[in-house]
Every structure is written in C-alpha cells, then in structure tokens.
Design a protein around this motif. Sequence first.
Motif, PDB file in Angstrom:
ATOM      1  N   VAL A 152      38.380  42.533  35.757  1.00 57.76           N
ATOM      2  CA  VAL A 152      39.773  41.927  36.134  1.00 57.76           C
ATOM      3  C   VAL A 152      39.071  42.108  38.258  1.00 57.76           C
ATOM      4  CG1 VAL A 152      41.950  43.258  37.427  1.00 57.76           C
ATOM      5  CG2 VAL A 152      41.627  42.785  34.429  1.00 57.76           C
ATOM      6  N   ALA A 153      39.655  40.909  38.774  1.00 58.93           N
ATOM      7  CA  ALA A 153      39.192  40.960  40.540  1.00 58.93           C
ATOM      8  C   ALA A 153      39.883  41.018  40.840  1.00 58.93           C
ATOM      9  CB  ALA A 153      37.748  39.848  40.274  1.00 58.93           C
ATOM     10  N   THR A 154      39.961  41.316  42.126  1.00 59.37           N
ATOM     11  CA  THR A 154      40.704  41.258  43.524  1.00 59.37           C
ATOM     12  C   THR A 154      40.736  40.961  44.508  1.00 59.37           C
ATOM     13  OG1 THR A 154      41.345  43.857  44.971  1.00 59.37           O
ATOM     14  CG2 THR A 154      43.008  43.206  42.220  1.00 59.37           C
ATOM     15  N   GLY A 155      41.615  40.118  45.502  1.00 57.84           N
ATOM     16  CA  GLY A 155      41.292  39.647  46.984  1.00 57.84           C
ATOM     17  C   GLY A 155      41.050  41.369  47.634  1.00 57.84           C
ATOM     18  N   GLY A 156      42.097  41.989  47.340  1.00 59.38           N
ATOM     19  CA  GLY A 156      42.738  43.034  48.278  1.00 59.38           C
ATOM     20  C   GLY A 156      42.971  44.091  47.834  1.00 59.38           C
ATOM     21  N   THR A 157      43.170  45.550  48.484  1.00 61.08           N
ATOM     22  CA  THR A 157      43.968  46.405  47.334  1.00 61.08           C
ATOM     23  C   THR A 157      44.704  46.191  47.691  1.00 61.08           C
ATOM     24  OG1 THR A 157      41.856  47.907  49.508  1.00 61.08           O
ATOM     25  CG2 THR A 157      44.295  49.309  48.153  1.00 61.08           C
ATOM     26  N   SER A 158      45.973  45.318  48.101  1.00 62.15           N
ATOM     27  CA  SER A 158      46.987  45.179  47.975  1.00 62.15           C
ATOM     28  C   SER A 158      47.380  44.734  46.939  1.00 62.15           C
ATOM     29  CB  SER A 158      47.469  44.585  49.204  1.00 62.15           C
ATOM     30  OG  SER A 158      48.059  45.235  50.581  1.00 62.15           O
ATOM     31  N   ASP A 159      46.541  44.141  46.105  1.00 63.25           N
ATOM     32  CA  ASP A 159      46.676  42.886  45.202  1.00 63.25           C
ATOM     33  C   ASP A 159      46.574  44.059  43.949  1.00 63.25           C
ATOM     34  OD1 ASP A 159      46.831  40.442  46.008  1.00 63.25           O
ATOM     35  OD2 ASP A 159      44.557  40.891  46.598  1.00 63.25           O
ATOM     36  N   MET A 160      46.877  45.616  43.882  1.00 61.31           N
ATOM     37  CA  MET A 160      45.940  46.809  43.202  1.00 61.31           C
ATOM     38  C   MET A 160      47.751  46.423  42.274  1.00 61.31           C
ATOM     39  SD  MET A 160      44.199  49.162  43.922  1.00 61.31           S
ATOM     40  CE  MET A 160      44.028  50.402  42.837  1.00 61.31           C
ATOM     41  N   ALA A 161      48.623  46.487  41.779  1.00 64.23           N
ATOM     42  CA  ALA A 161      49.911  46.460  41.196  1.00 64.23           C
ATOM     43  C   ALA A 161      49.483  45.509  40.557  1.00 64.23           C
ATOM     44  CB  ALA A 161      51.515  46.838  42.073  1.00 64.23           C
ATOM     45  N   VAL A 162      48.978  44.283  40.423  1.00 68.75           N
ATOM     46  CA  VAL A 162      49.422  43.269  39.518  1.00 68.75           C
ATOM     47  C   VAL A 162      48.403  43.231  38.934  1.00 68.75           C
ATOM     48  CG1 VAL A 162      49.557  40.944  39.334  1.00 68.75           C
ATOM     49  CG2 VAL A 162      50.920  41.518  41.132  1.00 68.75           C
ATOM     50  N   ALA A 163      46.821  43.298  39.623  1.00 66.73           N
ATOM     51  CA  ALA A 163      45.635  43.990  39.248  1.00 66.73           C
ATOM     52  C   ALA A 163      45.651  44.847  37.584  1.00 66.73           C
ATOM     53  CB  ALA A 163      44.570  43.648  39.290  1.00 66.73           C
ATOM     54  N   GLU A 164      46.043  46.311  38.278  1.00 66.17           N
ATOM     55  CA  GLU A 164      46.417  47.106  37.365  1.00 66.17           C
ATOM     56  C   GLU A 164      47.238  46.746  35.580  1.00 66.17           C
ATOM     57  OE1 GLU A 164      45.184  50.782  37.042  1.00 66.17           O
ATOM     58  OE2 GLU A 164      43.818  49.097  37.610  1.00 66.17           O
ATOM     59  N   GLU A 165      48.063  46.124  36.299  1.00 70.37           N
ATOM     60  CA  GLU A 165      49.796  45.667  34.929  1.00 70.37           C
ATOM     61  C   GLU A 165      48.448  44.373  33.877  1.00 70.37           C
ATOM     62  OE1 GLU A 165      53.484  44.013  35.349  1.00 70.37           O
ATOM     63  OE2 GLU A 165      52.345  42.232  34.948  1.00 70.37           O
ATOM     64  N   ALA A 166      47.507  43.691  34.535  1.00 70.40           N
ATOM     65  CA  ALA A 166      47.051  42.998  33.909  1.00 70.40           C
ATOM     66  C   ALA A 166      45.636  43.739  33.359  1.00 70.40           C
ATOM     67  CB  ALA A 166      45.766  41.918  34.482  1.00 70.40           C
ATOM     68  N   ALA A 167      45.145  44.720  33.591  1.00 67.48           N
ATOM     69  CA  ALA A 167      43.550  45.511  33.432  1.00 67.48           C
ATOM     70  C   ALA A 167      44.134  46.540  32.125  1.00 67.48           C
ATOM     71  CB  ALA A 167      43.490  46.646  34.761  1.00 67.48           C
ATOM     72  N   TYR A 198      51.778  56.729  32.128  1.00 65.58           N
ATOM     73  CA  TYR A 198      53.355  56.358  33.059  1.00 65.58           C
ATOM     74  C   TYR A 198      52.476  55.525  34.077  1.00 65.58           C
ATOM     75  CZ  TYR A 198      56.228  53.935  36.216  1.00 65.58           C
ATOM     76  OH  TYR A 198      56.928  53.528  37.721  1.00 65.58           O
ATOM     77  N   HIS A 199      52.108  54.600  34.993  1.00 65.62           N
ATOM     78  CA  HIS A 199      51.362  54.687  35.720  1.00 65.62           C
ATOM     79  C   HIS A 199      52.390  53.994  37.302  1.00 65.62           C
ATOM     80  CE1 HIS A 199      48.247  54.525  33.162  1.00 65.62           C
ATOM     81  NE2 HIS A 199      48.763  54.537  32.214  1.00 65.62           N
ATOM     82  N   ALA A 200      52.288  54.389  37.633  1.00 67.18           N
ATOM     83  CA  ALA A 200      53.481  54.603  38.858  1.00 67.18           C
ATOM     84  C   ALA A 200      52.685  53.067  39.873  1.00 67.18           C
ATOM     85  CB  ALA A 200      53.046  55.426  40.095  1.00 67.18           C
ATOM     86  N   ILE A 201      51.580  52.486  40.353  1.00 70.28           N
ATOM     87  CA  ILE A 201      51.558  51.276  41.091  1.00 70.28           C
ATOM     88  C   ILE A 201      51.526  50.418  40.198  1.00 70.28           C
ATOM     89  CG2 ILE A 201      49.194  49.709  42.494  1.00 70.28           C
ATOM     90  CD1 ILE A 201      47.622  52.671  42.173  1.00 70.28           C
ATOM     91  N   PRO A 202      51.316  49.917  39.009  1.00 71.15           N
ATOM     92  CA  PRO A 202      52.198  49.106  38.042  1.00 71.15           C
ATOM     93  C   PRO A 202      53.558  48.964  38.138  1.00 71.15           C
ATOM     94  CG  PRO A 202      50.606  49.690  36.451  1.00 71.15           C
ATOM     95  CD  PRO A 202      50.451  50.476  38.430  1.00 71.15           C
ATOM     96  N   ARG A 203      53.735  49.973  37.736  1.00 71.74           N
ATOM     97  CA  ARG A 203      54.873  50.168  37.430  1.00 71.74           C
ATOM     98  C   ARG A 203      55.292  49.889  35.672  1.00 71.74           C
ATOM     99  NH1 ARG A 203      58.845  46.884  39.481  1.00 71.74           N
ATOM    100  NH2 ARG A 203      60.333  48.649  38.907  1.00 71.74           N
ATOM    101  N   LEU A 204      54.079  50.168  35.036  1.00 76.39           N
ATOM    102  CA  LEU A 204      53.822  50.824  33.838  1.00 76.39           C
ATOM    103  C   LEU A 204      53.877  51.481  32.780  1.00 76.39           C
ATOM    104  CD1 LEU A 204      51.932  47.462  31.873  1.00 76.39           C
ATOM    105  CD2 LEU A 204      50.998  49.992  31.630  1.00 76.39           C
ATOM    106  N   GLY A 205      54.303  51.291  31.875  1.00 79.92           N
ATOM    107  CA  GLY A 205      54.351  53.007  30.648  1.00 79.92           C
ATOM    108  C   GLY A 205      53.165  52.615  29.651  1.00 79.92           C
ATOM    109  N   ILE A 206      52.914  52.862  28.628  1.00 74.92           N
ATOM    110  CA  ILE A 206      52.261  52.911  27.708  1.00 74.92           C
ATOM    111  C   ILE A 206      52.779  53.768  26.323  1.00 74.92           C
ATOM    112  CG2 ILE A 206      50.332  52.814  25.759  1.00 74.92           C
ATOM    113  CD1 ILE A 206      48.919  51.656  28.942  1.00 74.92           C
TER     114      ILE A 206
END
Length: 254
Positions: free
Chosen positions: A123-138, A101-109
């Motif tokens: 996977v590139a983000t504009g800011g740190t605040s975009d990490m939740a969505v970026a981690e879901e993608a990554a 489980y990865h808490a930031i993107p709220r995603l489990g494998i």
Amino acid sequence: MDNKQDILELLRKVAEGKVSPEDAMLNLKEAPFEDLDYAKIDFHRSVRQGAAEVIYGAGKTPEQIRGIVCTMGERGCRNILVTRIGQETADYLKETIPIDYHAIPRLGIAFPEERKKRGHIVVATGGTSDMAVAEEAALTAEAMGNRVTRLYDVGVAGLHRLLSNLDPLMQARCVIAVAGMEGALASVVGGLVDCPVIAVPTSVGYGASFGGLSALLSMLNSCASGCSVVNIDNGFGAGYLASRINQMEGIKEE
C-alpha cells in the motif's frame, strides 16, 4: 453454517450417516441470514466470497452497529470490519465487544483474531495526507489474512522516495496506490511493477481537485497497463479487491 469449513463438515456427517439429508437441508435453509428488522445479516457471505460481511458504520446508530456485531460474534464470525465510525461509537462498542479501533482510518475490527498472513500486498501513498484512506485499505487486507507492506509519502513530488523502495514493490502480488491532488502515483507505479495495481483517488487537494474528481479522472486515463480504479476515498474497496487478487487459487505461497 457460517463458513466453508462448517458446510464441508456437515456434508461429511451426511456421507457418514451421522446426519440425515433432511436435517442437513434444514440447517442450510436456516443458515443464510438473520433478520434483525433494521438489518439482515448475511452469514453465507464468507461461504460465497471468503470473508465475513463488513459493516458500513456511517449512517447507522451505535446501537444498531452493536446489535449486528454481537449477532455475528455469537455465530462465530471473527475479524469483523466496522468502517467509518468515530471514537464515540468505538468507545460505546468497547463496553460489550472486543474491538481494535484505529482512529486515523476510523475503522474497527471486532472480535479480533490472529490470522496467518499470505502473499504480499503493498500500500503506497502519494502523501501523508492520504494515510486515512491507505490505512483503511491496509487494515482491511490484513484482517482478511494478507501480508501488507506500507510505503507512505512516496509521491511524485519526490520520485526518489518511491524508487528507493523498489524491492517490496517488485515482490508484491498487488499494489494499492493511494493519491490525491493529480493522482499521478498510480501511473508511475503501474509502469514499474508486473502485478495488478489498484488506484485509489483521495479527496485530498486544493479547489480544482474537486474533492478527488481530478485524481479519479487522471487514474482512469492512466496509460500504464494493469491499473484499475476504485471510487474516491474507497480504501476498503481497494483492500478487499487486493485480498481477492493476492489469494487467488493456484498462487503458490513462498
């Protein structure tokens, strides 16, 4: 019959006379899905699309999610993505199911299994605040067998941060650009690379960003060629599409 290899093996047995055509037809008829009343699990998803069915966790009870995941696991599915679940649901699943489980993107494998990583996705983000969505993608891309490089907080407010990472950008087969506010990162990346760029608008921003609508419209109106756009905060959709691009037939591995 949950994947292409299973079906190919069945067809070989028919050709060798080890399985009758009638038995093979019965196996194929029974294989496509399983009805749990509250869900119909599509076991032929991996045959058609190359990846197992993904479970969208929001709106489902923990019991429903566990039922779906357990059924898929019993049929040999691995690296099952369960998106948009909280820590409480993840803890409940861990009681009976192996899950990362990865808490930031709220995603489990669920039923995690190491896979050979192919190609190269950035996977590139504009800011740190975009990490939740970026981690879901990554994490989605990694679970589907892709090599992923993360470049976080490289937005246009400090363009030198992006330009100092040109090597991984230029070597990528696909770039996912995740940004909120005005969403300018996708256009900048699109003007630098020769591969497809998947733009992901996020709901990060102040009032006039309208929950990501401003970034979405900016990305849709990008003048950089080769940019495509997914829905607001749809990291999963971006990671899945990037995987399909990265693993297209005919692309040679380095």
